[in-house]
Design a protein around this motif. Structure first.
Motif: not given
Length: 311
Positions: A39-40, A81, A98, A100-103
């Motif tokens: 993440k990130g 992004r 960047d 995210r867990e939603s990715d």
């Protein structure tokens, strides 16, 4: 595909056996089928594609959802992004910054040509799993082991970096052994190459305190609740309540309860004394400052009621 130009970013490349699926003259080759990324961080999904001669590619895009009879949506249209690094000839790389867990999803590439029925997308796609770092605490009250864990397995056997109170103390495997922790100690971990992406810090109970409800005078027969509160990560696992009377020795009145409360359904004058609690979270124990409970006799309750009525 309306996507912004790539800047200078840290990219995670993960390689595996190339997978090619397709029919005669049509194919999409994914360099890897599965990626686990922090993440990130930034990740790049890489692929290449082919199509029969005589076709001209007019549209290229990646998608994550497909419904029967409905053209899939280009995920690049609504996500700043995402950066498409491919072309309309052969390459079809997608960079996501960047993370995210939603990715987390399965990404597939689709291209459309100028010929009738000249549309194609590649299976099985690339499954992206996005994970954060967490520190897991195991062991007893003496020797403990801290382990830097993720929800999916990071590839390439990454090197882990450990921090104590914000300062680097070790660069090695995912585990760290320690036989003692002070009140001020906090620990976090990171992966080498991604030092800016720390796990949340773990630390023992801090600012442990006891509160009484209801506040004010306490009389016999009333219901009284003591609550133990503490700032800790991981959260407090158990609470121990301690009591002493007339300056004697402390005694345990409840041991390792999972809830932070001690309830007197009908408190008695004999419950008068000093109380405090200990909070344990797997790293260490935090103890509260003592509070004094002074239980009034029942006749005082009646006297107070009469006084209030006259007033």
């Amino acid at each position: 595909m309306a996507l912004r130009t790539a800047g200078s970013v840290l990219v995670v490349f993960l390689w595996s056996v190339t997978v090619v699926l397709g029919q005669t003259g049509w194919s999409v080759t994914y360099t890897t089928q599965s990626i686990c990324a922090l993440k990130g961080s930034t990740v790049e999904l890489t692929c290449s594609y082919t199509y029969p001669r005589g076709h001209k590619v007019t549209s290229t895009f990646w998608f994550t959802k497909m419904e029967t009879g409905i053209e899939p949506e280009d995920i690049g249209q609504n996500a700043g992004r995402l950066e498409y690094h491919g072309d309309k000839k052969k390459h079809c790389n997608l960079r996501i910054t960047d993370l995210r867990e939603s990715d987390s999803a399965t990404y597939k590439f689709r291209f459309i040509t100028d010929q009738t029925r000249g549309k194609y997308y590649g299976e099985p796609g690339v499954t992206l799993s996005v994970t954060g770092l967490q520190v897991k605490v195991t062991g007893g009250h003496q020797d403990k082991t801290l382990t830097c864990i993720t929800t999916c397995t990071l590839t390439d056997n990454p090197t882990y970096i450990w921090y104590k109170n914000g300062h680097k103390v070790k660069e090695d495997t995912s585990s760290l052994d320690s036989d003692s922790f002070s009140d001020a100690d906090s620990y976090s971990c990171a992966v080498k190459g991604h030092e800016g992406l720390h796990s949340p810090a773990v630390y023992g109970p801090r600012n442990t305190s006891v509160s009484v409800s209801p506040s004010g005078d306490i009389v016999e027969g009333s219901s009284v609740t003591l609550t133990c509160s503490s700032d800790a990560n991981p959260p407090v696992q158990s609470y121990t309540w301690l009591y002493r009377k007339n300056g004697g020795h402390y005694q345990s009145i409840s041991n390792q309860n999972t809830v932070p409360h001690h309830v007197f359904n009908q408190i008695k004058s004999s419950d008068t004394g000093e109380y405090d609690c200990e909070a344990w979270n797997g790293m260490k124990t935090g103890r509260a400052e003592t509070i004094n409970i002074d239980v009034k006799f029942e006749w005082l309750k009646e006297h107070l009621s009469v006084s209030q009525s006259l007033w």
